[in-house]
Design a protein around this motif. Sequence first.
Motif, short mmCIF file in Angstrom:
data_model
loop_
_atom_site.label_atom_id
_atom_site.label_comp_id
_atom_site.label_asym_id
_atom_site.label_seq_id
_atom_site.Cartn_x
_atom_site.Cartn_y
_atom_site.Cartn_z
N VAL A 1 0.85 -1.18 0.00
CA VAL A 1 0.00 0.00 0.00
C VAL A 1 0.89 1.24 0.00
N THR A 2 0.49 2.25 -0.76
CA THR A 2 1.21 3.52 -0.77
C THR A 2 0.76 4.39 0.41
N GLY A 3 1.59 5.34 0.76
CA GLY A 3 1.20 6.37 1.72
C GLY A 3 0.90 5.85 3.10
N TYR A 4 -0.11 6.48 3.73
CA TYR A 4 -0.47 6.18 5.10
C TYR A 4 -1.94 5.82 5.18
N ILE A 5 -2.27 4.97 6.13
CA ILE A 5 -3.63 4.48 6.28
C ILE A 5 -4.25 5.01 7.57
N GLY A 6 -5.48 5.48 7.47
CA GLY A 6 -6.23 5.94 8.64
C GLY A 6 -6.44 7.43 8.72
N ASP A 7 -5.69 8.21 7.92
CA ASP A 7 -5.82 9.67 8.02
C ASP A 7 -7.18 10.17 7.55
N GLY A 8 -7.83 9.44 6.64
CA GLY A 8 -9.16 9.85 6.20
C GLY A 8 -10.16 9.78 7.34
N TRP A 9 -10.19 8.64 8.02
CA TRP A 9 -11.10 8.46 9.15
C TRP A 9 -10.76 9.42 10.29
N LEU A 10 -9.47 9.54 10.60
CA LEU A 10 -9.06 10.46 11.65
C LEU A 10 -9.38 11.91 11.27
N GLY A 11 -9.25 12.23 9.97
CA GLY A 11 -9.58 13.58 9.54
C GLY A 11 -11.04 13.92 9.74
N LEU A 12 -11.92 12.94 9.52
CA LEU A 12 -13.34 13.15 9.78
C LEU A 12 -13.57 13.40 11.27
N GLN A 13 -12.91 12.62 12.11
CA GLN A 13 -13.05 12.84 13.56
C GLN A 13 -12.55 14.23 13.94
N ALA A 14 -11.45 14.64 13.33
CA ALA A 14 -10.90 15.96 13.63
C ALA A 14 -11.84 17.07 13.16
N ALA A 15 -12.41 16.91 11.96
CA ALA A 15 -13.33 17.92 11.43
C ALA A 15 -14.58 18.04 12.30
N GLN A 16 -14.95 16.94 12.95
CA GLN A 16 -16.11 16.94 13.85
C GLN A 16 -15.72 17.27 15.28
N GLU A 17 -14.47 17.68 15.47
CA GLU A 17 -13.94 18.09 16.78
C GLU A 17 -14.06 16.97 17.81
N LYS A 18 -13.74 15.77 17.38
CA LYS A 18 -13.78 14.60 18.26
C LYS A 18 -12.39 14.13 18.69
N LEU A 19 -11.34 14.81 18.22
CA LEU A 19 -9.98 14.42 18.56
C LEU A 19 -9.31 15.49 19.41
N THR A 20 -8.41 15.05 20.27
CA THR A 20 -7.58 15.96 21.04
C THR A 20 -6.13 15.69 20.68
N LEU A 21 -5.58 16.54 19.83
CA LEU A 21 -4.19 16.45 19.40
C LEU A 21 -3.64 17.86 19.24
N GLU A 22 -2.35 17.96 18.98
CA GLU A 22 -1.76 19.27 18.70
C GLU A 22 -2.44 19.87 17.48
N THR A 23 -2.57 21.19 17.47
CA THR A 23 -3.27 21.89 16.40
C THR A 23 -2.70 21.54 15.03
N GLU A 24 -1.37 21.45 14.93
CA GLU A 24 -0.74 21.13 13.65
C GLU A 24 -1.19 19.77 13.13
N ARG A 25 -1.30 18.81 14.03
CA ARG A 25 -1.74 17.47 13.63
C ARG A 25 -3.20 17.48 13.21
N LEU A 26 -4.02 18.19 13.94
CA LEU A 26 -5.45 18.27 13.60
C LEU A 26 -5.65 18.90 12.23
N ILE A 27 -4.92 19.96 11.95
CA ILE A 27 -5.05 20.63 10.65
C ILE A 27 -4.65 19.69 9.53
#
Length: 329
Positions: A162-188
Amino acid sequence: MPSIDVAGEFETIRRLFVPLAHPDYARGLMDDVAVLPSRSGFDLVLTKDAIVEGVHFLPNDPLDTVAQKLLRVNLSDLAAKGAEPFGYLLSCHWSERCGWPERGAFAAGLKADQKAFGVSLLGGDTVVTPGPATFTLTALGWVPKGRAVPRSGARPGDLVFVTGYIGDGWLGLQAAQEKLTLETERLIALVDHYRAPEPCLDFSIPVRDMATASVDVSDGLVADLGHIAAASRVGIVIDLEVTPRSLAGQAWFDTRVDEQAALEKLVTGGDDYEIAFTASPRDEAVLRREADRRHVPLTCIGKVTSGQGVTVRFAGQPVEIAAPGFTHG
């Protein structure tokens, strides 16, 4: 409600989409058709996706990124087949919130991506709807005759990459819905990936030349590998521990207590738009060289076996995956 009234279908086409049209084949968007000449020695590859507000993008997502996501998920399908993108057909079903500023933002997103990916608008349709905003796009690409990579070519003994990284799509949805607590740079970074994923076009030629089967990772890694297994009538075994994670994905993973459960979320969440493919072990060294040359992360996550379906292992033991990915109604 839109902040500025819209003047109708033809004004929208004239003002926003004619500037995006292919100069030779789209007929200035003044006709009901586009006319494409054949290309000697090549096959025309077509793919189509639809995205719906509230299902594939959030109601507060900016429409420029909605347009980019729509185009890019289709380009990801072309990349997985080893095809060179050429152009696209577009259908816009504008909701009540889509006034001129919103429609203009949508067109601006397409304009930026047309320049980035070397494609042009060929035609389409624009209407209004009382329901949620909905957009469909058909992408066209060229591949040397007979060389489009199928899902059905995997063979026992092949490796699974597999190319790239796996899981950022799902995590990005959680971040967009403000369901994650991470550093701002990571959330963006995660939100950016969710809203405008990067299709792996840079690796489409090695995939075309060496993959035995391929698929883009849209519904979830496990689910999409299941499509290869079914089409090829083989089994696929993958190991959760080697799931490639981005810096943001690793930062989230490091906060998890149950590593197996966290990895299961990453491989079933979807919206990654990477390329999962199978290839002969004899091509592994060349694939890795090509990936390094293109600065594309490439991970061997498993192997093809006799049998059927996808087996997911953690610590060497098979695990039960209740929902392998997103399913469409």
